[in-house]
Write an enzyme that holds these catalytic residues in place. Structure first.
Site, PDB file in Angstrom:
ATOM      1  N   ARG A 102       0.827  -1.203   0.000  1.00 58.85           N
ATOM      2  CA  ARG A 102       0.000   0.000   0.000  1.00 58.85           C
ATOM      3  C   ARG A 102       0.869   1.264   0.000  1.00 58.85           C
ATOM      4  O   ARG A 102       0.554   2.254  -0.652  1.00 58.85           O
ATOM      5  CB  ARG A 102      -0.947  -0.006   1.204  1.00 58.85           C
ATOM      6  CG  ARG A 102      -2.131   0.954   1.071  1.00 58.85           C
ATOM      7  CD  ARG A 102      -1.863   2.307   1.682  1.00 58.85           C
ATOM      8  NE  ARG A 102      -1.337   2.184   3.010  1.00 58.85           N
ATOM      9  CZ  ARG A 102      -0.440   2.994   3.524  1.00 58.85           C
ATOM     10  NH1 ARG A 102       0.065   3.985   2.818  1.00 58.85           N
ATOM     11  NH2 ARG A 102       0.002   2.816   4.762  1.00 58.85           N
ATOM     12  N   GLU A 145      13.470  14.918   6.802  1.00 59.02           N
ATOM     13  CA  GLU A 145      14.926  14.958   6.869  1.00 59.02           C
ATOM     14  C   GLU A 145      15.420  14.253   8.126  1.00 59.02           C
ATOM     15  O   GLU A 145      14.635  13.994   9.051  1.00 59.02           O
ATOM     16  CB  GLU A 145      15.403  16.412   6.848  1.00 59.02           C
ATOM     17  CG  GLU A 145      15.059  17.123   5.557  1.00 59.02           C
ATOM     18  CD  GLU A 145      15.700  18.492   5.414  1.00 59.02           C
ATOM     19  OE1 GLU A 145      15.569  19.087   4.330  1.00 59.02           O
ATOM     20  OE2 GLU A 145      16.335  18.961   6.385  1.00 59.02           O
ATOM     21  N   GLU A 375       3.678  10.253   8.049  1.00 64.41           N
ATOM     22  CA  GLU A 375       2.640  11.166   7.574  1.00 64.41           C
ATOM     23  C   GLU A 375       1.811  11.722   8.724  1.00 64.41           C
ATOM     24  O   GLU A 375       0.601  11.904   8.621  1.00 64.41           O
ATOM     25  CB  GLU A 375       1.772  10.486   6.510  1.00 64.41           C
ATOM     26  CG  GLU A 375       2.589  10.129   5.275  1.00 64.41           C
ATOM     27  CD  GLU A 375       1.788   9.464   4.191  1.00 64.41           C
ATOM     28  OE1 GLU A 375       0.572   9.706   4.124  1.00 64.41           O
ATOM     29  OE2 GLU A 375       2.383   8.713   3.401  1.00 64.41           O
TER      30      GLU A 375
END
Length: 396
Positions: A102, A145, A375
């Site tokens: 996914r 980062e 996320e």
């Protein structure tokens, strides 16, 4: 008085009758993706996970392109133009196979392709999107980062002008698809604010060493991006956005897929627990006949199907153009957290067998630990909702 229409039988796989909310095209797309995953992923995924690799990723990408799964909710440029609900159903079926699969699709479609589709020039769209939709080209998305995850505004990657060119220098970390990508969408500081750049991965100064020794998302390519004075032409910049609203808008699109996908991992673990409870005998009878086991199964079923119903509701809102970022945070926070709990409870029903790769439960549980963080961590989504509820900003 006419006789009452008899009630439909209770369906243990769809106890709330959520399928009644889906139209025939929704069901056909779901079945297509489910069949593909069953044929191409499930027979191999335990081995891939144990080896910590995703062999044949380019072939898998082309196959996913052939069934319209890449950038499927985008329109034009070879994309399927599917609804948000249909994209969500695809994410659920893909993550029921494995979160890494996914993630491949989400990063390709909801991050890299979406950024070009939403913020790119017509030339950039024509150059990249058809090949990406077909799976001929793989993309990645460089935002996080090494020292800046939840605080992307502090990124150190910098793009400076040199004549008409741009020169990019910096590093990105935990980048799905990075080592196999043909194109990277990289976000960087500039004198004018944060900008996005379309970076061909064969550019001089670009490298993407793969990250090894992961104990989560093992059947997924995860990389560092190193940009050592990568020189790009003026038209490499995404022209339609400046500032964090660009990458954050992409992340909202991808987080929506996670709301659905996490329920796929939960469903797979739950189904394994139900089946095991019917065949595993203790004290002379199946453990599924014991009250404590049934209580666990009932609680898991409630949270699983509540989560799917929430995902569907958010999908309907997205299709109507009414879905807010705070509502996506609501969905990701709830569904990933509940999916992990379903995996853990399923593991208790399987007992010692629950840690074996013969069953999917521990693999899903460890994968979801990454999904919980990427996320947007739990804490970030809690603060998003806290600010929305109170009007007070607790981020700083």
């Amino acid at each position: 008085m006419s006789a009452r229409t008899p009630l439909p039988p209770f369906d243990p796989t769809d106890p709330l009758g959520i399928d009644d909310l889906l139209d025939p095209e929704d069901l056909a797309i779901r079945d297509t993706v489910r069949t593909w995953a069953a044929d191409r992923v499930l027979p191999h995924i335990a081995d891939w996970y144990e080896r910590g690799e995703l062999p044949g990723i380019r072939e898998l990408a082309r196959e996913l392109g052939s069934i319209g799964a890449l950038g499927m909710s985008l329109t034009g440029y070879g994309c399927a133009g599917a609804s948000a609900v249909q994209y969500g159903l695809a994410c659920l079926e893909l993550e029921a196979a494995d979160s890494g699969i996914r993630s491949l699709v989400s990063v390709q479609g909801s991050l890299a392709m979406y950024a070009i589709w939403k913020f790119g020039s017509e030339e950039q769209k024509q150059q990249w999107l058809p090949g990406m939709a077909a799976g001929e080209l793989i993309g990645c998305f460089g935002l996080t980062e090494p020292d800046h995850g939840s605080d992307p505004a502090s990124m150190r990657t910098y793009a400076k002008r040199d004549g008409t060119d741009w020169v990019l220098t910096g590093r990105k970390m935990w980048i799905t698809n990075g080592s196999v990508a043909s194109v990277a969408v990289v976000w960087a500081q500039t004198d004018d604010g944060i900008r996005g750049f379309v970076v061909p991965t064969d550019a001089d100064g670009f490298s993407a060493p793969e990250i090894k020794h992961k104990w989560s998302l093992r059947a997924s390519v995860t990389s560092e991006l190193v940009l050592d004075e990568v020189r790009l032409p003026a038209d490499a910049v995404l022209p339609e956005v400046t500032g964090l609203r660009g990458p954050l808008g992409c992340l909202s699109h991808a987080r929506y897929g996670i709301v659905w996908g996490s329920m796929g991992a939960a469903r797979s673990s739950f189904e394994a627990a139900v089946e095991y409870s019917k065949t595993r005998e203790q004290f002379g009878r199946p453990i599924g006949g014991f009250q404590l086991t049934q209580a666990k199964l009932a609680d898991m079923a409630v949270e699983l199907h509540k989560g799917i119903l929430l995902a569907h509701h958010l999908g309907v809102r997205m299709d109507a153009g009414k879905l807010r970022p705070e509502q996506i945070s609501f969905g990701k926070l709830n569904n990933v957290r509940e999916a992990i709990e379903i995996c853990r409870t399923s593991r208790t029903i399987l007992g010692a067998n629950g840690i074996s790769l013969e069953y999917p439960v521990m693999r899903h549980a460890t994968n979801l630990e990454s999904v919980l963080t990427y996320e947007g961590t739990v804490e970030m989504h809690q603060l998003v909702l806290g600010k929305a509820l109170t009007g007070l900003d607790a981020f700083r």
